[in-house]
Design a protein around this motif. Sequence first.
Motif, PDB file in Angstrom:
ATOM      1  N   LEU A 162       0.901  -1.168  -0.094  1.00 14.58           N
ATOM      2  CA  LEU A 162      -0.023   0.008   0.076  1.00 14.58           C
ATOM      3  C   LEU A 162       0.822   1.243   0.018  1.00 14.58           C
ATOM      4  O   LEU A 162       0.476   2.231  -0.642  1.00 14.58           O
ATOM      5  CB  LEU A 162      -1.025  -0.056   1.193  1.00 14.58           C
ATOM      6  CG  LEU A 162      -1.941  -1.127   1.306  1.00 14.58           C
ATOM      7  CD1 LEU A 162      -2.819  -1.095   2.343  1.00 14.58           C
ATOM      8  CD2 LEU A 162      -2.936  -0.963  -0.028  1.00 14.58           C
ATOM      9  N   ASP A 163       2.031   1.277   0.705  1.00 17.21           N
ATOM     10  CA  ASP A 163       2.944   2.358   0.908  1.00 17.21           C
ATOM     11  C   ASP A 163       3.593   2.629  -0.542  1.00 17.21           C
ATOM     12  O   ASP A 163       4.459   3.690  -0.594  1.00 17.21           O
ATOM     13  CB  ASP A 163       3.705   2.425   1.966  1.00 17.21           C
ATOM     14  CG  ASP A 163       4.743   1.122   1.920  1.00 17.21           C
ATOM     15  OD1 ASP A 163       4.809   0.574   0.819  1.00 17.21           O
ATOM     16  OD2 ASP A 163       5.738   0.978   2.648  1.00 17.21           O
ATOM     17  N   LYS A 164       3.448   1.792  -1.546  1.00 15.32           N
ATOM     18  CA  LYS A 164       3.971   2.220  -2.832  1.00 15.32           C
ATOM     19  C   LYS A 164       2.780   2.769  -3.749  1.00 15.32           C
ATOM     20  O   LYS A 164       3.235   3.038  -5.007  1.00 15.32           O
ATOM     21  CB  LYS A 164       4.411   0.856  -3.607  1.00 15.32           C
ATOM     22  CG  LYS A 164       5.760   0.080  -2.831  1.00 15.32           C
ATOM     23  CD  LYS A 164       6.833   0.985  -2.876  1.00 15.32           C
ATOM     24  CE  LYS A 164       7.935   0.008  -1.960  1.00 15.32           C
ATOM     25  NZ  LYS A 164       9.086   1.011  -1.846  1.00 15.32           N
ATOM     26  N   ILE A 165       1.915   2.789  -3.386  1.00 18.05           N
ATOM     27  CA  ILE A 165       0.562   3.553  -4.531  1.00 18.05           C
ATOM     28  C   ILE A 165       0.545   5.324  -4.323  1.00 18.05           C
ATOM     29  O   ILE A 165       0.560   5.809  -2.993  1.00 18.05           O
ATOM     30  CB  ILE A 165      -0.624   3.320  -3.934  1.00 18.05           C
ATOM     31  CG1 ILE A 165      -0.749   1.652  -3.756  1.00 18.05           C
ATOM     32  CG2 ILE A 165      -2.016   3.878  -4.590  1.00 18.05           C
ATOM     33  CD1 ILE A 165      -2.011   1.207  -3.180  1.00 18.05           C
ATOM     34  N   LYS A 166       1.087   5.752  -5.140  1.00 16.61           N
ATOM     35  CA  LYS A 166       1.139   7.365  -5.216  1.00 16.61           C
ATOM     36  C   LYS A 166      -0.346   7.940  -5.208  1.00 16.61           C
ATOM     37  O   LYS A 166      -0.448   8.703  -4.383  1.00 16.61           O
ATOM     38  CB  LYS A 166       1.779   7.790  -6.795  1.00 16.61           C
ATOM     39  CG  LYS A 166       1.732   9.129  -6.797  1.00 16.61           C
ATOM     40  CD  LYS A 166       2.605   9.448  -8.111  1.00 16.61           C
ATOM     41  CE  LYS A 166       2.808  11.185  -7.968  1.00 16.61           C
ATOM     42  NZ  LYS A 166       3.392  11.285  -9.340  1.00 16.61           N
ATOM     43  N   TYR A 167      -1.353   7.345  -5.804  1.00 17.47           N
ATOM     44  CA  TYR A 167      -2.561   7.436  -5.533  1.00 17.47           C
ATOM     45  C   TYR A 167      -3.494   6.511  -6.142  1.00 17.47           C
ATOM     46  O   TYR A 167      -2.982   5.812  -7.271  1.00 17.47           O
ATOM     47  CB  TYR A 167      -3.041   8.963  -5.831  1.00 17.47           C
ATOM     48  CG  TYR A 167      -2.891   9.326  -7.290  1.00 17.47           C
ATOM     49  CD1 TYR A 167      -3.860   8.952  -8.346  1.00 17.47           C
ATOM     50  CD2 TYR A 167      -1.887  10.051  -7.667  1.00 17.47           C
ATOM     51  CE1 TYR A 167      -3.584   9.346  -9.695  1.00 17.47           C
ATOM     52  CE2 TYR A 167      -1.657  10.631  -9.139  1.00 17.47           C
ATOM     53  CZ  TYR A 167      -2.497  10.133  -9.957  1.00 17.47           C
ATOM     54  OH  TYR A 167      -2.314  10.572 -11.327  1.00 17.47           O
ATOM     55  N   MET A 168      -4.680   6.236  -5.820  1.00 17.58           N
ATOM     56  CA  MET A 168      -5.950   5.400  -6.339  1.00 17.58           C
ATOM     57  C   MET A 168      -6.900   6.258  -7.089  1.00 17.58           C
ATOM     58  O   MET A 168      -7.352   7.169  -6.343  1.00 17.58           O
ATOM     59  CB  MET A 168      -6.401   4.507  -5.382  1.00 17.58           C
ATOM     60  CG  MET A 168      -7.148   3.611  -6.008  1.00 17.58           C
ATOM     61  SD  MET A 168      -8.233   2.648  -4.840  1.00 17.58           S
ATOM     62  CE  MET A 168      -7.061   1.240  -4.718  1.00 17.58           C
ATOM     63  N   MET A 169      -6.890   6.261  -8.387  1.00 21.37           N
ATOM     64  CA  MET A 169      -8.067   6.977  -9.049  1.00 21.37           C
ATOM     65  C   MET A 169      -9.377   5.892  -9.555  1.00 21.37           C
ATOM     66  O   MET A 169      -9.121   5.037 -10.269  1.00 21.37           O
ATOM     67  CB  MET A 169      -7.758   7.506 -10.539  1.00 21.37           C
ATOM     68  CG  MET A 169      -8.737   8.299 -10.961  1.00 21.37           C
ATOM     69  SD  MET A 169      -7.978   9.041 -12.736  1.00 21.37           S
ATOM     70  CE  MET A 169      -6.969  10.544 -12.012  1.00 21.37           C
ATOM     71  N   VAL A 243      -4.377   5.314   1.902  1.00 24.95           N
ATOM     72  CA  VAL A 243      -4.049   5.381   0.522  1.00 24.95           C
ATOM     73  C   VAL A 243      -4.564   6.816  -0.055  1.00 24.95           C
ATOM     74  O   VAL A 243      -5.825   6.820   0.018  1.00 24.95           O
ATOM     75  CB  VAL A 243      -4.460   4.044  -0.166  1.00 24.95           C
ATOM     76  CG1 VAL A 243      -4.143   4.510  -1.632  1.00 24.95           C
ATOM     77  CG2 VAL A 243      -3.650   2.941   0.241  1.00 24.95           C
ATOM     78  N   PRO A 244      -3.975   7.584  -0.715  1.00 26.34           N
ATOM     79  CA  PRO A 244      -4.594   8.755  -1.505  1.00 26.34           C
ATOM     80  C   PRO A 244      -5.312   8.366  -2.307  1.00 26.34           C
ATOM     81  O   PRO A 244      -5.479   7.631  -3.312  1.00 26.34           O
ATOM     82  CB  PRO A 244      -3.413   9.501  -1.917  1.00 26.34           C
ATOM     83  CG  PRO A 244      -2.077   8.773  -1.218  1.00 26.34           C
ATOM     84  CD  PRO A 244      -2.380   7.444  -1.046  1.00 26.34           C
ATOM     85  N   ILE A 245      -6.473   9.129  -2.450  1.00 30.51           N
ATOM     86  CA  ILE A 245      -7.917   8.569  -3.340  1.00 30.51           C
ATOM     87  C   ILE A 245      -8.137   9.875  -4.241  1.00 30.51           C
ATOM     88  O   ILE A 245      -8.321  11.082  -3.723  1.00 30.51           O
ATOM     89  CB  ILE A 245      -8.884   8.118  -2.562  1.00 30.51           C
ATOM     90  CG1 ILE A 245      -8.752   7.104  -1.523  1.00 30.51           C
ATOM     91  CG2 ILE A 245     -10.208   7.767  -3.473  1.00 30.51           C
ATOM     92  CD1 ILE A 245      -8.379   5.621  -2.210  1.00 30.51           C
TER      93      ILE A 245
END
Length: 289
Positions: A162-169, A243-245
Amino acid sequence: MPPNGALLKPFLVPRTVGSDSHQNIQDFVRQHFQALGWHFETDRFQRDTVIGKKVFTNLIATANPFAKQRIILCAHYDSKIDFMDGSQKVTNFVGATDSAWPCALLLELAASLPRGSDDLTIQMVFFDGEESFLDWSRSDSLYGANHLAHVWSGSAQSHQRLDKIKYMMLLDLLGAPSPKFYSFFQDTAPVFQKLALAESDARRKGLLRTPRRLFITEQSIMGRQHGHYYVEDDHVPFSMRNVPIVHIIPTPFPSVWHKKHDDVTALDPDTCHDLALIIHTVIHRELAA
């Protein structure tokens, strides 16, 4: 992308969990990404539901699984089972906006976007079990998203952490005419601003077909206030894990939401064209930076 495109047609069927068409969609998505040379995997699990045990399958495709960071584009691919709309029973629900066209858009983007670099790549997730089987509740909805967020919370693999996710669209309820989109989360407001700027640039160049703005920046709707998420959707279990959304969902919902006529006739070609162009522009710039 035209609403009757080849990537959309397979989704324009009832896709209820466990049905033959649900399995056909899984095969279609897998074959698409394998042809592109992406890393493809599934997250398959069984859950007790309000109507008995069901087997769910999340679909995950990664352009470069060895990249240090990833942007996730996602949508749910299941459709709602028979339900009541007032006194009318809705059967064989297609869900063109919910979420056949968003899924088709992901396939189109995968075929047209660069794969990124070893620093940043793109990953696409097709969530299963977003829809409730009876009435929406925390225990009867988001089956796939809840499971995948839990699995990834304990993952040691770089393309899943999860900490490798820049953001989830997250894309949902897209394709109907005259949508309005707002920024729900403060930490991803800069990404939303990029969408709005891409729209402005494209309008100035005469590349868009719709007459009204889609991405509204004058107002920002905070998604999390006192523990409440403005629109509950597949992002929730990921947002709860920081996680940034970026949630691309129209407010208000399209008039066809959970209606029998959420079929191909609900899709507006001009809106579909403009959304595809804007999202493609922003993600392409992110990957090429």
